[in-house]
Design a protein around this motif. Structure first.
Motif, PDB file in Angstrom:
ATOM      1  N   ARG A 173       0.855  -1.180   0.000  1.00  0.00           N
ATOM      2  CA  ARG A 173       0.000   0.000   0.000  1.00  0.00           C
ATOM      3  C   ARG A 173       0.894   1.234   0.000  1.00  0.00           C
ATOM      4  N   LYS A 174       0.494   2.235  -0.768  1.00  0.00           N
ATOM      5  CA  LYS A 174       1.331   3.428  -0.920  1.00  0.00           C
ATOM      6  C   LYS A 174       1.616   4.082   0.420  1.00  0.00           C
ATOM      7  N   THR A 175       0.585   4.233   1.243  1.00  0.00           N
ATOM      8  CA  THR A 175       0.734   4.842   2.561  1.00  0.00           C
ATOM      9  C   THR A 175       0.050   3.958   3.589  1.00  0.00           C
ATOM     10  N   LEU A 176       0.798   3.581   4.610  1.00  0.00           N
ATOM     11  CA  LEU A 176       0.259   2.709   5.648  1.00  0.00           C
ATOM     12  C   LEU A 176      -0.225   3.538   6.826  1.00  0.00           C
ATOM     13  N   THR A 177      -1.529   3.547   7.022  1.00  0.00           N
ATOM     14  CA  THR A 177      -2.147   4.150   8.196  1.00  0.00           C
ATOM     15  C   THR A 177      -3.010   3.081   8.853  1.00  0.00           C
ATOM     16  N   GLN A 178      -3.516   3.361  10.057  1.00  0.00           N
ATOM     17  CA  GLN A 178      -4.328   2.359  10.730  1.00  0.00           C
ATOM     18  C   GLN A 178      -5.584   2.038   9.939  1.00  0.00           C
ATOM     19  N   GLY A 179      -6.210   3.057   9.365  1.00  0.00           N
ATOM     20  CA  GLY A 179      -7.416   2.827   8.581  1.00  0.00           C
ATOM     21  C   GLY A 179      -7.148   1.988   7.345  1.00  0.00           C
ATOM     22  N   VAL A 180      -6.041   2.273   6.663  1.00  0.00           N
ATOM     23  CA  VAL A 180      -5.671   1.514   5.458  1.00  0.00           C
ATOM     24  C   VAL A 180      -5.418   0.057   5.807  1.00  0.00           C
ATOM     25  N   VAL A 181      -4.685  -0.179   6.885  1.00  0.00           N
ATOM     26  CA  VAL A 181      -4.345  -1.553   7.269  1.00  0.00           C
ATOM     27  C   VAL A 181      -5.582  -2.300   7.769  1.00  0.00           C
ATOM     28  N   ASP A 182      -6.451  -1.627   8.500  1.00  0.00           N
ATOM     29  CA  ASP A 182      -7.680  -2.272   8.956  1.00  0.00           C
ATOM     30  C   ASP A 182      -8.527  -2.730   7.771  1.00  0.00           C
ATOM     31  N   THR A 183      -8.657  -1.883   6.757  1.00  0.00           N
ATOM     32  CA  THR A 183      -9.413  -2.258   5.566  1.00  0.00           C
ATOM     33  C   THR A 183      -8.741  -3.413   4.843  1.00  0.00           C
ATOM     34  N   LEU A 184      -7.422  -3.372   4.768  1.00  0.00           N
ATOM     35  CA  LEU A 184      -6.671  -4.436   4.120  1.00  0.00           C
ATOM     36  C   LEU A 184      -6.895  -5.777   4.805  1.00  0.00           C
ATOM     37  N   MET A 185      -6.858  -5.781   6.134  1.00  0.00           N
ATOM     38  CA  MET A 185      -6.923  -7.033   6.875  1.00  0.00           C
ATOM     39  C   MET A 185      -8.347  -7.532   7.080  1.00  0.00           C
ATOM     40  N   LEU A 186      -9.300  -6.598   7.231  1.00  0.00           N
ATOM     41  CA  LEU A 186     -10.663  -6.971   7.619  1.00  0.00           C
ATOM     42  C   LEU A 186     -11.687  -6.796   6.509  1.00  0.00           C
ATOM     43  N   GLY A 187     -11.322  -6.133   5.420  1.00  0.00           N
ATOM     44  CA  GLY A 187     -12.256  -5.899   4.324  1.00  0.00           C
ATOM     45  C   GLY A 187     -12.881  -4.521   4.381  1.00  0.00           C
ATOM     46  N   ASP A 188     -13.557  -4.158   3.317  1.00  0.00           N
ATOM     47  CA  ASP A 188     -14.203  -2.848   3.222  1.00  0.00           C
ATOM     48  C   ASP A 188     -15.395  -2.744   4.173  1.00  0.00           C
ATOM     49  N   TRP A 189     -15.799  -1.501   4.422  1.00  0.00           N
ATOM     50  CA  TRP A 189     -17.025  -1.268   5.178  1.00  0.00           C
ATOM     51  C   TRP A 189     -18.230  -1.608   4.305  1.00  0.00           C
ATOM     52  N   VAL A 190     -19.196  -2.280   4.872  1.00  0.00           N
ATOM     53  CA  VAL A 190     -20.458  -2.578   4.190  1.00  0.00           C
ATOM     54  C   VAL A 190     -21.607  -2.274   5.152  1.00  0.00           C
ATOM     55  N   ALA A 191     -22.801  -2.133   4.591  1.00  0.00           N
ATOM     56  CA  ALA A 191     -23.957  -1.825   5.425  1.00  0.00           C
ATOM     57  C   ALA A 191     -24.415  -3.054   6.201  1.00  0.00           C
ATOM     58  N   LYS A 192     -24.701  -2.865   7.489  1.00  0.00           N
ATOM     59  CA  LYS A 192     -25.297  -3.952   8.269  1.00  0.00           C
ATOM     60  C   LYS A 192     -26.700  -4.256   7.766  1.00  0.00           C
ATOM     61  N   ASP A 193     -27.439  -3.210   7.496  1.00  0.00           N
ATOM     62  CA  ASP A 193     -28.815  -3.336   7.002  1.00  0.00           C
ATOM     63  C   ASP A 193     -28.927  -2.462   5.763  1.00  0.00           C
ATOM     64  N   LYS A 194     -29.036  -3.076   4.597  1.00  0.00           N
ATOM     65  CA  LYS A 194     -29.045  -2.339   3.342  1.00  0.00           C
ATOM     66  C   LYS A 194     -30.294  -1.484   3.169  1.00  0.00           C
ATOM     67  N   SER A 195     -31.314  -1.749   3.959  1.00  0.00           N
ATOM     68  CA  SER A 195     -32.546  -0.963   3.840  1.00  0.00           C
ATOM     69  C   SER A 195     -32.452   0.367   4.580  1.00  0.00           C
ATOM     70  N   LYS A 196     -31.417   0.513   5.392  1.00  0.00           N
ATOM     71  CA  LYS A 196     -31.263   1.741   6.165  1.00  0.00           C
ATOM     72  C   LYS A 196     -30.250   2.668   5.510  1.00  0.00           C
ATOM     73  N   GLU A 197     -30.277   3.924   5.922  1.00  0.00           N
ATOM     74  CA  GLU A 197     -29.382   4.911   5.342  1.00  0.00           C
ATOM     75  C   GLU A 197     -27.938   4.646   5.770  1.00  0.00           C
ATOM     76  N   LYS A 198     -27.038   5.198   4.988  1.00  0.00           N
ATOM     77  CA  LYS A 198     -25.627   5.032   5.288  1.00  0.00           C
ATOM     78  C   LYS A 198     -25.244   5.844   6.519  1.00  0.00           C
ATOM     79  N   SER A 199     -24.591   5.208   7.453  1.00  0.00           N
ATOM     80  CA  SER A 199     -24.086   5.897   8.639  1.00  0.00           C
ATOM     81  C   SER A 199     -23.053   5.010   9.292  1.00  0.00           C
ATOM     82  N   LYS A 200     -22.241   5.570  10.156  1.00  0.00           N
ATOM     83  CA  LYS A 200     -21.231   4.775  10.852  1.00  0.00           C
ATOM     84  C   LYS A 200     -21.872   3.717  11.736  1.00  0.00           C
TER      85      LYS A 200
END
Length: 324
Positions: A173-200
């Motif tokens: 990865r070009k730049t290693l940050t905690q967020g970049v590595v977390d996504t690399l190791m655990l996968g992208d963020w996805v919706a828990k419930d696709k019927s609901k609006e996007k939020s953390k």
């Protein structure tokens, strides 16, 4: 065959290492001491050529390129690996570095690892890409990755029988940050419930990251069969005991087990606010997401000017009048 030993002494002069081993878990942080002035690319050139030589010969023959010095015509415009897209070359860099690190540093268990040959010839989309590109230089695109483990190596006894296999994932990865590595190791963020609006609050990790692929790999990885076939092709007498021990482990019925070490290599430039010796992956014990249960070795490699280093290495391979 991959016959070039790693430039251990010269490589270690340019990195500080911080190893940590706890039972069956090992973590090593490598920090580059200074930005490369061109010398690191130079000392890695021969190792990278050796790593790519088998695939280079196969791809060039299959796509119709003759690099023999007596071949008619000028040097071809399309070559492996130099003509591959930048993203592909960065992936290959991580995979070669996995081999170099494994042959240079001590990992969990204290085994001596060797890489008899790299498996790059089994990158089907690279063949398709180069086959089209040599016939139509406008057909440039991104390639998809090679299937299976990014890396596989062996620990051999005095008779060259396989006593342990190491395999796993190597990621740049070009730049290693905690967020970049977390996504690399655990996968992208996805919706828990696709019927609901996007939020953390309504998101979770997909789980399709590095840990998923490491956990999913069979105890005897498919790359072991590819490696065995290449040893049979290139050096059946020198590696007869290796070939036989792999064969006994690869039979579908009543295989002879070979212990396995899992390897994760994450390599890239440090973030702007990164402090010295800061790690982005666990250093004392495996994370809960790792469930394979083998010995596990993590390598975090922090480069300074990593993209320039990769470009310099791949621009310099088989230059200066050298033949494939």
């Amino acid at each position: 065959m991959h016959i070039c030993p790693p430039p251990k002494d010269e490589f270690k002069k340019r990195f500080t290492d911080y190893p940590d081993v706890n039972g069956g878990f090992g973590h090593t942080l490598l920090e580059q001491l200074n930005e490369d002035d061109g010398s690191l690319a130079d000392i890695l050139k021969e190792y990278f050529e050796s790593a790519h030589l088998d695939a280079r010969n196969i791809f060039h023959a299959n796509i119709g390129i003759d690099l023999h010095p007596d071949a008619a015509g000028d040097e071809p415009v399309v070559v492996y690996p130099g003509s591959l897209p930048s993203t592909t070359r960065r992936g290959l860099f991580g995979e070669v570095m996995a081999g170099l690190l494994s042959e240079t540093y001590k990992y969990v268990g204290g085994h001596t690892w060797c890489v008899p040959i790299f498996l790059f010839r089994h990158h089907e989309d690279v063949f398709q890409y180069l086959f089209s590109l040599v016939r139509d230089p406008e057909k440039k695109r991104q390639t998809i990755g090679r299937l299976g483990s990014d890396f596989i190596g062996l620990a051999l006894d005095d008779e060259r029988r396989v006593v342990r296999i190491i395999s796993g994932e190597a990621k740049w990865r070009k730049t290693l940050t905690q967020g970049v590595v977390d996504t690399l190791m655990l996968g992208d963020w996805v919706a828990k419930d696709k019927s609901k609006e996007k939020s953390k609050a309504n998101r979770k990790r997909s789980g399709k990251g590095v840990w998923y692929y490491v956990n999913s790999e069979p105890t005897i990885p498919s790359g072991a069969r590819q490696l065995q076939r290449l040893l049979q092709e290139h050096d059946p007498d020198g590696y007869d005991a290796t070939i036989l021990s792999l064969q006994r482990a690869l039979v579908a019925k009543n295989p002879e087990p070979i212990p396995k070490t899992d390897l994760v290599v994450v390599i890239g430039n440090g973030g702007k606010e990164r402090e010295k010796r800061a790690c982005l992956l666990p250093i004392k014990s495996p994370p809960p997401e790792y469930t394979a249960g083998n010995d596990l070795q993590i390598m975090e490699v922090i480069l300074t000017g990593g993209e320039d280093l990769i470009d310099a290495i791949y621009a310099n391979l088989w230059k200066e009048g050298e033949n494939a």
